[in-house]
Design a protein around this motif. Structure first.
Motif, PDB file in Angstrom:
ATOM      1  N   LEU A  11       1.058  -1.370   0.193  1.00 50.57           N
ATOM      2  CA  LEU A  11      -0.131  -0.025  -0.088  1.00 50.57           C
ATOM      3  C   LEU A  11       0.628   1.427  -0.137  1.00 50.57           C
ATOM      4  O   LEU A  11       0.424   1.837  -0.669  1.00 50.57           O
ATOM      5  N   THR A  12       1.752   1.503   1.016  1.00 49.77           N
ATOM      6  CA  THR A  12       2.815   2.700   0.376  1.00 49.77           C
ATOM      7  C   THR A  12       3.501   2.652  -0.445  1.00 49.77           C
ATOM      8  O   THR A  12       3.909   3.727  -0.990  1.00 49.77           O
ATOM      9  N   LEU A  13       3.987   1.850  -1.158  1.00 50.64           N
ATOM     10  CA  LEU A  13       4.654   1.663  -2.251  1.00 50.64           C
ATOM     11  C   LEU A  13       3.916   2.132  -3.566  1.00 50.64           C
ATOM     12  O   LEU A  13       3.865   3.193  -4.173  1.00 50.64           O
ATOM     13  N   ILE A  14       2.089   1.630  -3.670  1.00 47.21           N
ATOM     14  CA  ILE A  14       0.991   2.800  -4.290  1.00 47.21           C
ATOM     15  C   ILE A  14       1.319   3.852  -3.936  1.00 47.21           C
ATOM     16  O   ILE A  14       1.752   4.876  -5.127  1.00 47.21           O
ATOM     17  N   HIS A  15       1.203   4.607  -2.718  1.00 46.22           N
ATOM     18  CA  HIS A  15       1.162   5.979  -2.953  1.00 46.22           C
ATOM     19  C   HIS A  15       2.688   6.304  -2.799  1.00 46.22           C
ATOM     20  O   HIS A  15       1.819   7.229  -3.418  1.00 46.22           O
ATOM     21  N   PHE A  16       3.653   6.286  -3.012  1.00 42.90           N
ATOM     22  CA  PHE A  16       4.980   6.036  -3.470  1.00 42.90           C
ATOM     23  C   PHE A  16       5.115   6.170  -5.242  1.00 42.90           C
ATOM     24  O   PHE A  16       5.572   7.424  -5.469  1.00 42.90           O
ATOM     25  N   THR A  17       4.394   5.860  -5.177  1.00 42.51           N
ATOM     26  CA  THR A  17       4.924   5.256  -6.446  1.00 42.51           C
ATOM     27  C   THR A  17       3.826   6.523  -7.147  1.00 42.51           C
ATOM     28  O   THR A  17       4.317   7.537  -8.544  1.00 42.51           O
ATOM     29  N   GLY A  18       2.681   6.180  -7.722  1.00 45.02           N
ATOM     30  CA  GLY A  18       1.560   7.215  -7.526  1.00 45.02           C
ATOM     31  C   GLY A  18       1.807   9.070  -7.379  1.00 45.02           C
ATOM     32  O   GLY A  18       2.006   9.818  -8.308  1.00 45.02           O
ATOM     33  N   ASP A  19       2.615   9.365  -6.977  1.00 46.39           N
ATOM     34  CA  ASP A  19       3.165   9.881  -6.038  1.00 46.39           C
ATOM     35  C   ASP A  19       4.277  10.730  -6.759  1.00 46.39           C
ATOM     36  O   ASP A  19       4.004  12.251  -6.481  1.00 46.39           O
ATOM     37  N   PHE A  20       5.277   9.726  -6.330  1.00 44.22           N
ATOM     38  CA  PHE A  20       6.538   9.937  -7.166  1.00 44.22           C
ATOM     39  C   PHE A  20       6.423  10.370  -8.235  1.00 44.22           C
ATOM     40  O   PHE A  20       7.099  12.194  -8.887  1.00 44.22           O
ATOM     41  N   TYR A  21       5.267  10.467  -9.050  1.00 43.98           N
ATOM     42  CA  TYR A  21       5.333  10.550 -10.966  1.00 43.98           C
ATOM     43  C   TYR A  21       4.367  12.285 -10.607  1.00 43.98           C
ATOM     44  O   TYR A  21       4.675  13.051 -11.707  1.00 43.98           O
ATOM     45  N   THR A  22       3.119  11.876  -9.702  1.00 45.46           N
ATOM     46  CA  THR A  22       2.992  13.447  -9.133  1.00 45.46           C
ATOM     47  C   THR A  22       3.972  14.454  -9.181  1.00 45.46           C
ATOM     48  O   THR A  22       3.231  15.867  -9.420  1.00 45.46           O
ATOM     49  N   ALA A  23       5.081  14.563  -8.482  1.00 42.57           N
ATOM     50  CA  ALA A  23       5.806  15.339  -7.615  1.00 42.57           C
ATOM     51  C   ALA A  23       6.424  16.015  -9.143  1.00 42.57           C
ATOM     52  O   ALA A  23       7.367  16.849  -9.087  1.00 42.57           O
ATOM     53  N   PHE A  24       6.009  15.081 -10.047  1.00 46.21           N
ATOM     54  CA  PHE A  24       7.230  16.130 -11.429  1.00 46.21           C
ATOM     55  C   PHE A  24       6.811  17.147 -11.728  1.00 46.21           C
ATOM     56  O   PHE A  24       7.155  17.834 -12.060  1.00 46.21           O
ATOM     57  N   ILE A  25       5.554  18.048 -11.848  1.00 44.36           N
ATOM     58  CA  ILE A  25       4.918  18.558 -12.688  1.00 44.36           C
ATOM     59  C   ILE A  25       4.966  20.106 -11.760  1.00 44.36           C
ATOM     60  O   ILE A  25       5.989  21.090 -11.948  1.00 44.36           O
ATOM     61  N   SER A  26       4.901  20.347 -10.221  1.00 44.42           N
ATOM     62  CA  SER A  26       5.783  21.261  -9.706  1.00 44.42           C
ATOM     63  C   SER A  26       7.240  22.090  -9.518  1.00 44.42           C
ATOM     64  O   SER A  26       7.384  23.397 -10.045  1.00 44.42           O
TER      65      SER A  26
END
Length: 384
Positions: A11-26
């Protein structure tokens, strides 16, 4: 009851992976500004859209996920984020960039409620610490993602961003094998508002106060995370250096979030809330007074204070309203975080008018407004 570490890790890996890509934008906002000639208002629109779609619609998704406890929400959402965020690198204009950001953000909103609601099921007697550990997946991703993508873009260019989706898709294949289906929380017979009422029960007044505090924190955090990279690039830092400042802000929040979760399991939520919100404003003010290499230290201190209470709002609300874990999580992590982020277009307009630094100075004072609200919180700690 002991925690199921394998599922919690996944579950933590899902959170990490999704937010890792989301963090590219800002952290790439300065690059998009340079490439597409964006105004600070357009930067605010991008940031607001990202937070609006990634977070504010989570209560609706949480409700739908509970009515249909399937893994489809998790994996479809994660796939959208992994694919469309990297495609932003080849967007030729503002509208297509906004479309890529929007689709990637919708994906983020799809997986968050289900996986957050699953954490207490597998946490055993350590709900506060387990939620902090899960939250660490997101905050660590928001720390490492900017470091990676600013280095990657500086080395290979924006047009090479689509190649970054390969690693995420491989992780997705692994997760499909190990993630169990989510469990319904028994709200199928209710409509959306009926489910919301049943989720919160008699605790709705306290949950509303927690939500308000988390919403005000989100305005502060999202404003700084959106405009810090642009501010420091304008003041002479490189894009990679601005990415490092952004990462220090979030990585220090990873550590403080774990610490706050552990302490709250022992002494309760309220003292930790008071401590972090009391020091938040001075830490942000100090960051804006520093220059040169001292900015890195200031960013770490400010991030630690801003992000420390992030997992506490979720865990405290779930403790008070255990019938609807996904719904409550989506209200705290989704609706509060997203609505706070949706304020960033207004912050962008103000920054275009008055410049970034004085606007952030005013925003830094917002945490002080929350202290009388936190004083009304009941004394409680996580179930265990």
């Amino acid at each position: 009851m002991s925690a199921n570490l394998k599922v919690l890790f996944a579950l933590t890996l899902i959170h990490f992976t999704g937010d890792f890509y989301t963090a590219f934008i800002s952290p790439l906002f300065p690059v998009f500004v340079d490439k597409l000639g964006l105004s600070l208002t357009q930067v605010g629109v991008l940031a607001g859209t990202m937070r609006l779609l990634a977070f504010i619609i989570q209560p609706t998704v949480g409700y739908l996920a509970d009515r249909n406890p399937t893994r489809a929400f998790i994996f479809t959402g994660l796939a959208l984020t992994i694919v469309f965020v990297p495609l932003a690198g080849i967007a030729p204009n503002f509208r297509l960039l906004l479309l890529c950001v929007a689709l990637g953000s919708i994906g983020s909103s799809m997986f968050h409620p289900s996986v957050t609601g699953m954490v207490p099921v597998y946490a055993g007697s350590k709900a506060g610490f387990s939620m902090s550990l899960f939250n660490t997946g997101g905050t660590l991703a928001f720390g490492l993602g900017p470091l990676f993508i600013t280095w990657y873009v500086a080395t290979f260019g924006l047009t090479a961003m689509p190649w970054t989706m390969v690693a995420g898709l491989l992780v997705l294949l692994y997760l499909v094998k190990v993630i169990p289906p989510p469990q319904s929380e028994g709200l199928k017979r209710s409509g959306f508002f009926g489910a919301l009422k049943e989720s919160l029960g008699d605790a709705w007044k306290v949950v509303a106060l927690i939500w308000l505090v988390m919403f005000l924190r989100a305005i502060v955090g999202q404003s700084f995370l959106t405009f810090m990279p642009v501010l420091y690039v304008k003041e002479g830092f490189s894009v990679v250096a601005a990415g490092a400042i952004y990462s220090l802000f979030t990585v220090s929040g990873t550590v403080s979030g774990l610490l706050s979760g552990h302490i709250s399991d022992r002494i309760g939520f309220k003292p930790v809330f008071l401590f972090s919100y009391l020091l938040m404003a001075p830490a942000l003010w100090l960051l804006l007074q520093l220059s040169g290499n001292w900015v890195y230290l200031g960013s770490a201190l400010a991030g630690a204070m801003v992000l420390a209470p992030l997992p506490l709002g979720v865990t405290m609300a779930q403790t008070l309203a255990p019938k609807g874990r996904s719904m409550v999580a989506s209200l705290m992590m989704g609706f509060a975080y997203g609505l706070g982020g949706a304020i960033t277009p207004i912050v962008g307009i103000l920054a275009d008018t008055y410049t970034i630094r004085p606007v952030l100075l005013v925003i830094a004072a917002i945490p002080l407004l929350t202290l009388p609200i936190i004083a009304l919180f009941p004394k409680t700690r996580s179930n265990g």
